[in-house]
Design a protein around this motif. Sequence first.
Motif, mmCIF file in Angstrom:
data_model
loop_
_atom_site.group_PDB
_atom_site.id
_atom_site.type_symbol
_atom_site.label_atom_id
_atom_site.label_comp_id
_atom_site.label_asym_id
_atom_site.label_seq_id
_atom_site.Cartn_x
_atom_site.Cartn_y
_atom_site.Cartn_z
ATOM 1 N N VAL A 86 75.391 8.734 50.569
ATOM 2 C CA VAL A 86 76.040 8.290 49.338
ATOM 3 C C VAL A 86 74.945 7.719 48.435
ATOM 4 N N TRP A 87 74.899 8.242 47.194
ATOM 5 C CA TRP A 87 73.896 7.831 46.228
ATOM 6 C C TRP A 87 74.575 7.087 45.089
ATOM 7 N N ILE A 88 73.968 5.972 44.652
ATOM 8 C CA ILE A 88 74.448 5.238 43.494
ATOM 9 C C ILE A 88 73.289 5.123 42.513
ATOM 10 N N PHE A 89 73.519 5.608 41.278
ATOM 11 C CA PHE A 89 72.446 5.610 40.277
ATOM 12 C C PHE A 89 72.887 4.834 39.047
ATOM 13 N N ASP A 90 72.053 3.886 38.634
ATOM 14 C CA ASP A 90 72.274 3.084 37.439
ATOM 15 C C ASP A 90 71.253 3.510 36.385
ATOM 16 N N PRO A 91 71.680 4.256 35.357
ATOM 17 C CA PRO A 91 70.724 4.733 34.351
ATOM 18 C C PRO A 91 70.041 3.607 33.585
ATOM 19 N N ASP A 92 70.766 2.504 33.315
ATOM 20 C CA ASP A 92 70.160 1.412 32.557
ATOM 21 C C ASP A 92 68.975 0.802 33.300
ATOM 22 N N LEU A 93 69.103 0.678 34.608
ATOM 23 C CA LEU A 93 68.009 0.140 35.427
ATOM 24 C C LEU A 93 67.051 1.231 35.887
ATOM 25 N N ASN A 94 67.460 2.485 35.714
ATOM 26 C CA ASN A 94 66.705 3.634 36.228
ATOM 27 C C ASN A 94 66.413 3.433 37.711
ATOM 28 N N GLN A 95 67.481 3.076 38.438
ATOM 29 C CA GLN A 95 67.353 2.770 39.858
ATOM 30 C C GLN A 95 68.474 3.421 40.642
ATOM 31 N N ALA A 96 68.125 3.964 41.788
ATOM 32 C CA ALA A 96 69.112 4.583 42.678
ATOM 33 C C ALA A 96 69.038 3.923 44.045
ATOM 34 N N SER A 97 70.162 3.921 44.729
ATOM 35 C CA SER A 97 70.187 3.478 46.119
ATOM 36 C C SER A 97 70.899 4.548 46.933
ATOM 37 N N SER A 98 70.566 4.620 48.198
ATOM 38 C CA SER A 98 71.204 5.604 49.064
ATOM 39 C C SER A 98 71.522 4.974 50.408
ATOM 40 N N ARG A 99 72.546 5.503 51.022
ATOM 41 C CA ARG A 99 72.967 5.023 52.332
ATOM 42 C C ARG A 99 73.580 6.191 53.080
ATOM 43 N N ARG A 100 73.385 6.239 54.366
ATOM 44 C CA ARG A 100 73.931 7.350 55.133
ATOM 45 C C ARG A 100 75.449 7.344 55.059
ATOM 46 N N MET A 101 76.020 8.541 54.998
ATOM 47 C CA MET A 101 77.449 8.695 54.789
ATOM 48 C C MET A 101 78.271 7.955 55.842
ATOM 49 N N ASN A 102 77.877 8.050 57.113
ATOM 50 C CA ASN A 102 78.681 7.420 58.162
ATOM 51 C C ASN A 102 78.636 5.899 58.085
ATOM 52 N N GLN A 103 77.637 5.338 57.401
ATOM 53 C CA GLN A 103 77.568 3.890 57.208
ATOM 54 C C GLN A 103 78.304 3.461 55.948
ATOM 55 N N ALA A 104 78.303 4.311 54.935
ATOM 56 C CA ALA A 104 78.850 3.936 53.632
ATOM 57 C C ALA A 104 80.319 4.270 53.476
ATOM 58 N N LEU A 105 80.789 5.331 54.138
ATOM 59 C CA LEU A 105 82.130 5.829 53.860
ATOM 60 C C LEU A 105 83.183 5.087 54.662
ATOM 61 N N GLY A 106 83.085 5.168 56.005
ATOM 62 C CA GLY A 106 84.060 4.489 56.850
ATOM 63 C C GLY A 106 85.485 4.825 56.446
#
Length: 203
Positions: A86-106
């Motif tokens: 799962v990727w989360i991207f904030d254009p204003d900060l120009n920053q992305a974070s990622s986490r493995r699907m089995n940890q993020a989704l549940g």
Amino acid sequence: MKSRAVLAAVLLTLASVARADAVSALRDFAREVKSASAQFKQTVNSPDGKRSKSSQGSFEFQRPNQFRFAYSKPFEQLIVGDGQKVWIFDPDLNQASSRRMNQALGATPAALLAGGNLERDFTLKALPSEGGLDWVQALPRQADGGFQSLKIGFKGRDLAALEIVDGFGQRSRLDFSGLAVNASLPADRFRFVLPAGADLVEQ
């Protein structure tokens, strides 16, 4: 459907049928809808109900475990599930974070809509109709989704709303419009490419 004094017995019967149909509608949705796209408006209320904020954007998913939330107002944000991360991207900060699907989704709302096994992950309970929608409560079988409760609203057989209360008591509601089901969605809709110069935080 609200019971009234007049024809109370009939209305209670109709309410029972409507609630049962809402559970069936969710099960049918999970079984039959392999992909979908819609616009959404989201309202988030503080635990005391005194503060609220609104946003809007578009939502797409393709089973299993691929989804895309693209917030457009008031601020842009992109959340992409590619089946692995799962990727989360904030254009204003120009920053992305990622986490493995089995940890993020549940057992999360995204898992309910785009996941592979509704009955395995959730216990379903019919709720009274309200606001012109038939509601279903989905309780995670394992309390690892970071929220207290999740409700899904249907108008007939169509997904219309999600209402989530998170672990801090904050209430979020998403109202969907323009729902299109089982449409062919390009594979790159569920692929995140880190923009040039963006920072990446992997969790």
